[in-house]
Design a protein around this motif. Sequence first.
Motif, short mmCIF file in Angstrom:
data_model
loop_
_atom_site.label_atom_id
_atom_site.label_comp_id
_atom_site.label_asym_id
_atom_site.label_seq_id
_atom_site.Cartn_x
_atom_site.Cartn_y
_atom_site.Cartn_z
N PRO A 104 88.62 125.66 102.49
CA PRO A 104 89.33 124.49 101.95
C PRO A 104 90.81 124.80 101.70
O PRO A 104 91.20 125.93 101.40
N LEU A 105 91.64 123.77 101.85
CA LEU A 105 93.07 123.95 101.64
C LEU A 105 93.37 124.22 100.17
O LEU A 105 92.62 123.82 99.27
N ILE A 106 94.47 124.90 99.95
CA ILE A 106 94.87 125.20 98.57
C ILE A 106 95.23 123.92 97.82
O ILE A 106 94.96 123.79 96.62
N SER A 107 95.78 122.97 98.52
CA SER A 107 96.18 121.71 97.87
C SER A 107 94.97 120.92 97.39
O SER A 107 95.08 120.11 96.48
N GLN A 108 93.79 121.14 98.00
CA GLN A 108 92.60 120.42 97.58
C GLN A 108 91.98 120.97 96.30
O GLN A 108 91.13 120.33 95.71
N SER A 109 92.39 122.15 95.88
CA SER A 109 91.80 122.74 94.68
C SER A 109 92.45 122.25 93.39
O SER A 109 91.91 122.48 92.31
N VAL A 110 93.59 121.56 93.48
CA VAL A 110 94.29 121.06 92.30
C VAL A 110 93.94 119.59 92.13
O VAL A 110 94.37 118.74 92.92
N LYS A 111 93.13 119.27 91.11
CA LYS A 111 92.66 117.90 90.93
C LYS A 111 92.79 117.41 89.50
O LYS A 111 92.61 116.23 89.25
N GLU A 112 93.08 118.26 88.55
CA GLU A 112 92.99 117.88 87.14
C GLU A 112 94.32 117.44 86.56
O GLU A 112 94.38 117.08 85.39
N THR A 113 95.39 117.49 87.30
CA THR A 113 96.70 117.11 86.78
C THR A 113 97.20 115.86 87.47
O THR A 113 96.84 115.58 88.62
N LEU A 114 98.04 115.10 86.75
CA LEU A 114 98.59 113.87 87.30
C LEU A 114 99.73 114.13 88.27
O LEU A 114 99.96 113.35 89.20
N PHE A 115 100.43 115.21 88.09
CA PHE A 115 101.56 115.60 88.96
C PHE A 115 101.28 116.99 89.51
O PHE A 115 101.70 118.01 88.93
N PRO A 116 100.57 117.09 90.63
CA PRO A 116 100.08 118.41 91.08
C PRO A 116 101.04 119.19 91.97
O PRO A 116 100.71 120.31 92.34
N ASN A 117 102.18 118.63 92.34
CA ASN A 117 103.02 119.30 93.33
C ASN A 117 103.49 120.68 92.86
O ASN A 117 103.49 121.65 93.62
N THR A 118 103.89 120.79 91.60
CA THR A 118 104.38 122.07 91.09
C THR A 118 103.28 123.12 91.09
O THR A 118 103.50 124.28 91.49
N GLU A 119 102.09 122.74 90.66
CA GLU A 119 100.98 123.69 90.64
C GLU A 119 100.56 124.08 92.05
O GLU A 119 100.25 125.26 92.32
N ILE A 120 100.57 123.14 92.99
CA ILE A 120 100.22 123.47 94.38
C ILE A 120 101.25 124.42 94.98
O ILE A 120 100.90 125.39 95.68
N LYS A 121 102.52 124.17 94.71
CA LYS A 121 103.57 125.05 95.22
C LYS A 121 103.42 126.46 94.66
O LYS A 121 103.56 127.45 95.39
N ARG A 122 103.07 126.57 93.38
CA ARG A 122 102.90 127.89 92.77
C ARG A 122 101.72 128.64 93.39
O ARG A 122 101.79 129.84 93.65
N ARG A 123 100.63 127.94 93.68
CA ARG A 123 99.47 128.59 94.25
C ARG A 123 99.71 129.04 95.69
O ARG A 123 99.23 130.09 96.13
N TYR A 124 100.47 128.24 96.46
CA TYR A 124 100.82 128.67 97.81
C TYR A 124 101.67 129.93 97.79
O TYR A 124 101.47 130.86 98.59
N LEU A 125 102.65 129.98 96.89
CA LEU A 125 103.50 131.17 96.79
C LEU A 125 102.70 132.38 96.33
O LEU A 125 102.93 133.52 96.79
N LYS A 126 101.75 132.17 95.42
CA LYS A 126 100.92 133.28 94.94
C LYS A 126 100.02 133.82 96.05
O LYS A 126 99.78 135.04 96.14
N ALA A 127 99.53 132.93 96.94
CA ALA A 127 98.69 133.37 98.05
C ALA A 127 99.49 133.93 99.21
O ALA A 127 98.90 134.44 100.17
N GLY A 128 100.84 133.89 99.14
CA GLY A 128 101.67 134.41 100.21
C GLY A 128 101.68 133.56 101.46
O GLY A 128 101.90 134.07 102.56
N LYS A 129 101.47 132.26 101.30
CA LYS A 129 101.47 131.34 102.43
C LYS A 129 102.67 130.41 102.34
O LYS A 129 103.18 130.16 101.25
N PRO A 130 103.14 129.91 103.49
CA PRO A 130 104.28 128.97 103.44
C PRO A 130 103.88 127.66 102.78
O PRO A 130 102.79 127.13 103.01
N VAL A 131 104.78 127.14 101.97
CA VAL A 131 104.52 125.89 101.25
C VAL A 131 104.72 124.72 102.21
O VAL A 131 105.73 124.66 102.92
N PRO A 132 103.78 123.77 102.30
CA PRO A 132 104.00 122.59 103.14
C PRO A 132 105.23 121.81 102.70
O PRO A 132 105.69 121.89 101.56
#
Length: 281
Positions: free
Chosen positions: A51-79
């Motif tokens: 599953p994509l990293i962006s699909q794991s963030v569901k509990e916040t109303l504004f998930p972009n910041t959290e998704i960006k942080r998780r992509y950087l933590k996993a060492g993958k390019p941010v969409p």
Amino acid sequence: MKFLSSLVSTASATGRRFIHHRENFRRYPKVNINDVELEKPRFGFRKVREPLISQSVKETLFPNTEIKRRYLKAGKPVPIKYRYINDKIGRRNYEKYQEEVALGLPHFRVGEKKIYFPKGRICLLRPNAKHTPYQAKFLVPRNFNKMDLRDYLWHVYGLRALNVTVQLLHAKFQRGPDDHARYRGPQYKKMTIDMEEPFIWPELPQSVVENASKTFDNQLMALEQKTATGSDKLKPSDAFDGLYNKPVLVDQFIPRRARKPVEARDDVNAEKEMVMSHLGL
């Protein structure tokens, strides 16, 4: 020589095909039907992806910041759609919306054109099975857009339309009354809005439903009597308690010999009365 060789090869291939199709079916190999599996189960042909990293963030109303942080933590390019400050803009708009709702102000830019008596007819329709109580559906003119409906509902009814979706539908095919040609009427537009508070249509009284059903049956019987042909025109109808029935007069038998002198005498009397009325006597 090449032509002859190609001709011979073509003839031999045609002969093989002819022999193959003309072969006796009794020479076919014997196969047990229980050993034949028509629809074989297929496993392992489709690659299972994580599953994509962006699909794991569901509990916040504004998930972009959290998704960006998780992509950087996993060492993958941010969409691309998660690289910008969409969260800041969304949070600012959300806080502004909450403030306007608390003050009772419109949450959108109000139109500057003032229309005191609009010609558009807007009808509230019953919801479909897929609609929730927080949605309402309207039949609007074709020149209406989302902003017009939102403005109209706010200024006339004080109803806050949070989201508006549009459907432009084709009219049903109809038959002409004379030539029975098939044609289509104009298109019609429907709009569905999201509301803050739920609205449930009230149940119709049973008396209204029964009266509507009875009226429909009466109209159908009256239409059948109007379009009847032959001797069916003389049949009495129960539509609307016999309202469309013709009065039945007494049909007295008068012989033809007696009818002619009486008709002639009536014609003469009618002429005398007309002359007397012209002379003023």
